[in-house]
Design an enzyme around this catalytic site. Structure first.
Site, PDB file in Angstrom:
ATOM      1  N   ASP A  38       0.860  -1.186   0.000  1.00 19.78           N
ATOM      2  CA  ASP A  38       0.000   0.000   0.000  1.00 19.78           C
ATOM      3  C   ASP A  38       0.898   1.238   0.000  1.00 19.78           C
ATOM      4  O   ASP A  38       2.130   1.132   0.033  1.00 19.78           O
ATOM      5  CB  ASP A  38      -0.954  -0.016   1.191  1.00 19.78           C
ATOM      6  CG  ASP A  38      -0.246  -0.055   2.538  1.00 19.78           C
ATOM      7  OD1 ASP A  38       0.982   0.215   2.600  1.00 19.78           O
ATOM      8  OD2 ASP A  38      -0.914  -0.361   3.537  1.00 19.78           O
ATOM      9  N   SER A  39       0.293   2.402  -0.046  1.00 18.80           N
ATOM     10  CA  SER A  39       1.077   3.633  -0.155  1.00 18.80           C
ATOM     11  C   SER A  39       2.002   3.844   1.043  1.00 18.80           C
ATOM     12  O   SER A  39       3.114   4.354   0.891  1.00 18.80           O
ATOM     13  CB  SER A  39       0.167   4.843  -0.340  1.00 18.80           C
ATOM     14  OG  SER A  39      -0.747   4.939   0.726  1.00 18.80           O
TER      15      SER A  39
END
Length: 79
Positions: A38-39
């Site tokens: 994920d980011s």
């Protein structure tokens, strides 16, 4: 520093951060898709790269780093 040395260090960082064997890390490995990053995980990875190689990676450049090969190329070009 040679490309091979950079690849080895990047593979070690990915191995530690994403719980994958360093031997399975290839240039084509997509950080978001193949590692389900994920980011936040991507930003943590970028910070680890900055610490390991003593370079600063802008947010814009970090967004462009999608594969292990792209990360290695970026580091090679900015050492």
């Amino acid at each position: 520093m040679t490309r091979e040395e950079v690849v080895e260090k990047v593979a070690k960082i990915i191995s530690n951060h994403f719980d994958i064997e360093a031997e399975k890390v290839t240039d084509q490995l997509n950080i978001k898709d193949d590692l389900n990053a994920d980011s936040i995980s991507v930003m943590e990875f970028v910070l680890e790269l900055e610490d390991e190689f003593g370079t600063e990676i802008s947010d814009e450049d970090a967004e462009q780093i999608e594969t292990v090969g792209a990360a290695v190329d970026y580091i090679m070009n900015n050492l």
